[in-house]
Design a protein around this motif. Structure first.
Motif, PDB file in Angstrom:
ATOM      1  N   HIS A 270      31.262  32.749  34.129  1.00  0.00           N
ATOM      2  CA  HIS A 270      31.526  34.248  33.742  1.00  0.00           C
ATOM      3  C   HIS A 270      31.320  35.449  33.399  1.00  0.00           C
ATOM      4  O   HIS A 270      30.795  36.466  33.782  1.00  0.00           O
ATOM      5  N   ASP A 271      30.397  35.204  32.419  1.00  0.00           N
ATOM      6  CA  ASP A 271      29.429  35.850  32.048  1.00  0.00           C
ATOM      7  C   ASP A 271      28.165  36.630  33.565  1.00  0.00           C
ATOM      8  O   ASP A 271      28.015  37.796  32.909  1.00  0.00           O
ATOM      9  N   GLY A 273      29.190  36.632  36.033  1.00  0.00           N
ATOM     10  CA  GLY A 273      29.939  37.446  37.034  1.00  0.00           C
ATOM     11  C   GLY A 273      30.505  38.395  36.784  1.00  0.00           C
ATOM     12  O   GLY A 273      30.558  39.697  36.905  1.00  0.00           O
ATOM     13  N   GLU A 274      30.379  38.644  35.392  1.00  0.00           N
ATOM     14  CA  GLU A 274      30.461  39.791  34.373  1.00  0.00           C
ATOM     15  C   GLU A 274      29.365  40.827  34.891  1.00  0.00           C
ATOM     16  O   GLU A 274      29.789  42.194  34.990  1.00  0.00           O
ATOM     17  N   THR A 276      26.991  40.983  36.813  1.00  0.00           N
ATOM     18  CA  THR A 276      26.859  41.561  38.517  1.00  0.00           C
ATOM     19  C   THR A 276      27.870  42.741  38.938  1.00  0.00           C
ATOM     20  O   THR A 276      27.332  43.837  39.320  1.00  0.00           O
ATOM     21  N   ALA A 277      29.371  42.402  37.812  1.00  0.00           N
ATOM     22  CA  ALA A 277      30.362  43.363  38.288  1.00  0.00           C
ATOM     23  C   ALA A 277      29.098  44.842  38.351  1.00  0.00           C
ATOM     24  O   ALA A 277      29.922  46.449  38.178  1.00  0.00           O
ATOM     25  N   HIS A 278      28.886  45.080  36.481  1.00  0.00           N
ATOM     26  CA  HIS A 278      28.661  45.993  36.090  1.00  0.00           C
ATOM     27  C   HIS A 278      27.335  46.839  36.622  1.00  0.00           C
ATOM     28  O   HIS A 278      27.141  47.919  36.651  1.00  0.00           O
ATOM     29  N   ALA A 284      32.817  45.757  42.037  1.00  0.00           N
ATOM     30  CA  ALA A 284      33.244  44.862  41.228  1.00  0.00           C
ATOM     31  C   ALA A 284      33.402  43.813  40.945  1.00  0.00           C
ATOM     32  O   ALA A 284      32.724  42.408  41.064  1.00  0.00           O
ATOM     33  N   SER A 285      35.069  44.123  41.781  1.00  0.00           N
ATOM     34  CA  SER A 285      35.909  42.926  41.488  1.00  0.00           C
ATOM     35  C   SER A 285      35.096  41.780  42.568  1.00  0.00           C
ATOM     36  O   SER A 285      35.635  40.775  42.404  1.00  0.00           O
ATOM     37  N   SER A 288      32.025  39.848  41.574  1.00  0.00           N
ATOM     38  CA  SER A 288      32.168  39.007  40.711  1.00  0.00           C
ATOM     39  C   SER A 288      32.823  38.185  40.923  1.00  0.00           C
ATOM     40  O   SER A 288      32.243  37.126  40.245  1.00  0.00           O
ATOM     41  N   TRP A 289      33.433  37.867  41.753  1.00  0.00           N
ATOM     42  CA  TRP A 289      34.279  37.011  42.218  1.00  0.00           C
ATOM     43  C   TRP A 289      33.336  35.732  43.138  1.00  0.00           C
ATOM     44  O   TRP A 289      33.212  35.044  42.632  1.00  0.00           O
ATOM     45  N   GLU A 292      31.310  34.529  40.976  1.00  0.00           N
ATOM     46  CA  GLU A 292      31.860  33.658  39.770  1.00  0.00           C
ATOM     47  C   GLU A 292      32.407  31.601  40.834  1.00  0.00           C
ATOM     48  O   GLU A 292      31.726  31.056  40.630  1.00  0.00           O
TER      49      GLU A 292
END
Length: 339
Positions: A270-271, A273-274, A276-278, A284-285, A288-289, A292
């Motif tokens: 999860h981290d 993914g977060e 990468t999104a930032h 982002a979405s 993140s998907w 993950e």
């Protein structure tokens, strides 16, 4: 008398409104639960077409029909009552059973990759696990059985997600929602699969349109495109299906470990993914998907690589021994009958 009749009709109308509201509520809950299971539905739709490749066009729809019937039996006759009973009697057993199912999906998916990378070793592994079929009917039966077995695991995940998404209520309401979601998803998945595998036949029919007009030329172009493109599309779909099995199986294992307090792996994925999104907020979405899903896929690959030798050296000998007992018991029974 008339006043009593009017009162009775008012009561009936009130009951009808309550029933309609209940049905609307059930339909709404079923739609929400089905949406939460959409990821597994996509995986199911991607996995299934590979089970009909290699068969004649005349056998494609009958094979899909057999698999769909097996899927309905899986969902309604086995998984639905099992899910309700387990949720009442032993809710703690649901997670380990789902993890075993996830491990099987990882094994199935990684075995396909194994067959692509090391075909000779994979063939020896498969031969050790099962006998090779010589006639077309046996091959078809094995394909259908394999598809229904894989569908069972995916259906179990769908039913578990659905049950978790249904608010606590009467068992009848939960059973009805599970049934609606199960039947709806089966129709959606196998209806879509039927359209996919018969698209080349439709393309052939369109390519043979004899109309000399521009409309006829348009349909012939579409038909030729379908005939030419569907084999490649099915190959891509097979790759997606294999990847989906590994990804879903790995995800089930990760979430199962998290439910037992071993959440470090889930948090790490999860981290990532977060982070990468930032880094790229515009995507982002999506990113993140992807990250993950990739993390769950890596877990699935590792689990599958572990499961292959376990299946070959532990499960296979036990399975072969159990199968060897059946003919012996039949022979003994026949010998007793003759005596």
């Amino acid at each position: 008398m008339s006043v009593g009749l009017i009162a009775l009709l008012d009561d009936i109308a009130a009951l009808a409104k309550v029933a309609a509201a209940s049905l609307d509520d059930i339909a709404g809950q079923a739609a929400k639960a089905g949406a939460k299971a959409a990821g597994v539905v996509i995986d199911d739709a991607a996995v299934t077409p590979r089970y009909v490749t290699g068969f004649s066009a005349a056998r494609e729809l009958p094979i899909i029909g057999k698999i769909a019937l097996g899927s309905v039996k899986n969902k309604l006759l086995i998984l639905l009552p099992a899910a309700l009973i387990l949720s009442l009697v032993a809710p703690q057993a649901i997670t380990p059973l789902l993890m075993i199912g996830g491990l099987y999906l990882c094994y199935e998916g990684v075995e396909k990759v194994y067959a692509l990378v090391l075909p000779h070793a994979a063939h020896a592994h498969e031969s050790a696990l099962e006998t090779t079929s010589l006639d077309a009917k046996s091959v078809e039966d094995e394909k259908v059985a394999g598809a229904i077995k894989t569908d069972f695991i995916l259906s179990a995940e769908i039913m578990a997600i659905t049950l978790a998404a249904v608010p606590s209520g009467s068992m009848f309401t939960q059973a009805l929602i599970l049934a609606v979601v199960g039947l709806g998803i089966t129709v959606l998945v196998y209806g879509g699969v039927a359209l996919i595998v018969k698209a080349d036949d439709l393309g052939l029919m369109l390519a043979r349109v004899r109309t000399a007009s521009a409309v006829g030329a348009f349909w012939r172009t579409i038909g030729k495109g379908l005939v030419t493109g569907m084999p490649y599309f099915l190959k891509v779909l097979g790759i997606v299906g294999t990847a989906a099995m590994i990804w879903v199986g790995g995800g089930i294992i990760v979430h199962g470990l998290e439910s037992y307090g071993l959440g470090r792996l889930a948090h790490l994925i999860h981290d990532a993914g977060e982070a990468t999104a930032h880094a790229i907020p515009a995507l982002a979405s999506v990113l993140s998907w992807i990250v993950e899903a990739a993390g769950a896929g890596i877990v699935g690959i590792v689990a599958g690589l572990i499961a292959i030798p376990v299946a070959g050296y532990i499960v296979s000998p036990i399975w072969q021994y159990l199968k060897s007992l059946l003919p012996r018991r039949r022979k003994e029974a026949l010998a007793d009958g003759k005596k």
